[in-house]
Enzyme design. Structure first.
Site, short mmCIF file in Angstrom:
data_model
loop_
_atom_site.label_atom_id
_atom_site.label_comp_id
_atom_site.label_asym_id
_atom_site.label_seq_id
_atom_site.Cartn_x
_atom_site.Cartn_y
_atom_site.Cartn_z
N GLU A 83 17.13 54.82 37.99
CA GLU A 83 17.56 54.02 39.21
C GLU A 83 16.68 52.99 38.95
O GLU A 83 15.41 53.20 38.85
CB GLU A 83 17.52 54.83 40.59
CG GLU A 83 17.77 54.11 41.75
CD GLU A 83 17.83 55.04 42.79
OE1 GLU A 83 17.70 54.57 43.97
OE2 GLU A 83 18.39 56.18 42.57
N ASP A 85 15.32 50.02 41.78
CA ASP A 85 15.60 49.65 43.21
C ASP A 85 14.77 48.36 43.87
O ASP A 85 13.83 48.00 43.50
CB ASP A 85 14.90 50.64 43.96
CG ASP A 85 15.64 52.17 43.99
OD1 ASP A 85 16.81 52.07 43.77
OD2 ASP A 85 15.02 52.95 44.44
N GLU A 87 14.70 47.38 47.91
CA GLU A 87 14.86 47.76 49.14
C GLU A 87 13.96 46.92 50.14
O GLU A 87 12.99 46.62 49.61
CB GLU A 87 14.60 49.13 49.58
CG GLU A 87 15.47 50.28 48.90
CD GLU A 87 15.10 51.53 49.31
OE1 GLU A 87 15.84 52.54 49.58
OE2 GLU A 87 13.90 52.08 48.96
#
Length: 273
Positions: A83, A85, A87
Site C-alpha cells: 500500500e 498512502d 491521507e
C-alpha cells in the site's frame, strides 16, 4: 508497453460505497465524495496497476474539517498487501491540514511521515502524485517531491514489486484519532463535508489476466516515459530537502521513543525516505 489514461471518471473508476454521497458530474470530469452523520463514501479504479505514475487533483473539505479523513492511495489485497498512502487529516477552521503518508510492504506499515502543506488545500485544486517504479516510490505535491522510499531489498527490506494495486479514495469519519489524537470531534452541524477530484492521469503498467501491459514488446510513444526509471535529480533533491526541513512534522525514522531497540533498518541507510 506502458499505457496512459487521462481520466474520465466514468471510464476509470467505480463508486464503491456511500450510496449517493459519491457522485460523478460534469460529463465525467469531476468526482465528489461526501460525508454526513450516516456515512462517508468512496471509489476505486477499474484497473489494477503494477508500476506507474498516478496523478490526481484534489480540493479538500473546507472550513471546519476536524475529525474527517480524505484518503487517496494505492493498495493490493490480503493480509500481506502492499500500500502507498496519502491521507489528509482535517482540522479546525484556520488550522492546517496534516498530510499523512505511509508505505506498507507485505502487510507491514509503520512508516509514517507527516507534513503541513505550504498552501491552503481547500481553496483550489492541487496535484498529488505517486511515482512507483522498481527502484523507488516518490510522493509528490504539485510536482514537489515530499518523500522517497527506496528499494532496499539488498538489506532485507521488502519492496512493493509483485502485487498489482488499485487506486482507492474515501472520505470518512475518523474523529476517534484524526484531529489532535481524537480530542476534537466532527461538528455534524457543518455536514455534509465534500472533497472534489479532477484531472486523473495514469501513465502506468496495467495488470490484467496475470500479465502486465509493460511486458509487451510493441513500440509505443509511452515506452520511454520517465517514470520507469525516474529518481531525484539535483533540483528535485533540493526541493525534497526544503519540504522536509520546513514542513515535515513527523518522521518515523527519527522517533527514538517509538523504536527504543533501534530505528528500522531503512532509516539507517537514507536521509530521504
Amino acid at each position: 508497453m506502458a499505457t496512459a489514461s487521462a481520466g474520465n471518471f466514468y471510464q476509470d473508476f467505480d463508486l464503491t460505497w456511500g450510496d449517493r454521497r459519491a457522485k460523478i458530474v460534469d460529463g465525467g470530469k469531476l468526482l465528489m465524495l461526501s460525508l454526513d452523520r450516516a456515512s462517508g463514501s468512496g471509489f476505486q479504479s477499474k484497473k489494477e496497476y503494477l508500476f506507474g505514475r498516478i496523478d490526481m487533483q484534489l480540493k479538500l473539505v473546507s472550513g471546519n474539517s476536524a475529525g474527517t479523513v480524505t484518503a487517496y492511495y494505492l493498495s493490493s489485497q490480503g493480509q500481506t498487501h502492499d500500500e502507498i498512502d496519502f491521507e489528509f487529516l482535517g482540522n479546525l477552521s484556520g488550522d492546517p491540514y496534516i498530510l499523512h503518508t505511509n508505505v506498507f510492504t507485505q502487510g507491514k506499515g509503520n512508516r509514517e511521515q507527516q507534513f503541513y502543506l505550504w498552501f491552503d488545500p481547500t481553496k483550489n485544486f492541487h496535484t498529488y502524485s505517486i511515482i512507483w517504479n522498481p527502484q523507488r516510490i516518490i510522493f509528490l505535491v504539485d510536482n514537489f517531491p515530499i518523500r522517497q522510499f527506496q528499494n532496499q531489498e539488498s538489506i532485507g527490506i521488502p519492496f512493493p514489486k509483485s502485487q498489482p494495486m488499485r487506486i482507492y479514495s474515501s472520505l470518512w469519519n475518523a474523529d476517534n484519532w484524526a484531529t489532535r489524537g481524537g480530542v476534537v470531534k466532527i461538528d455534524w452541524s457543518k455536514a455534509p463535508f465534500t472533497a472534489f477530484y479532477r484531472n486523473f492521469n495514469a501513465a502506468a503498467c496495467i495488470w490484467s489476466y496475470g500479465s502486465s501491459s509493460c511486458a509487451s514488446k510493441s513500440v509505443s510513444p509511452m515506452s520511454n516515459i520517465g517514470w520507469q526509471t525516474q529518481g531525484l535529480d539535483a533540483k528535485s533533491r533540493r526541493r525534497l530537502r526544503w519540504v522536509q526541513r520546513y514542513y515535515m512534522i513527523y518522521n518515523y525514522c527519527t522517533d527514538m521513543k517509538r523504536f527504543p531497540e533501534g530505528l528500522p533498518p531503512e532509516c539507517r541507510r537514507s536521509r530521504s525516505l
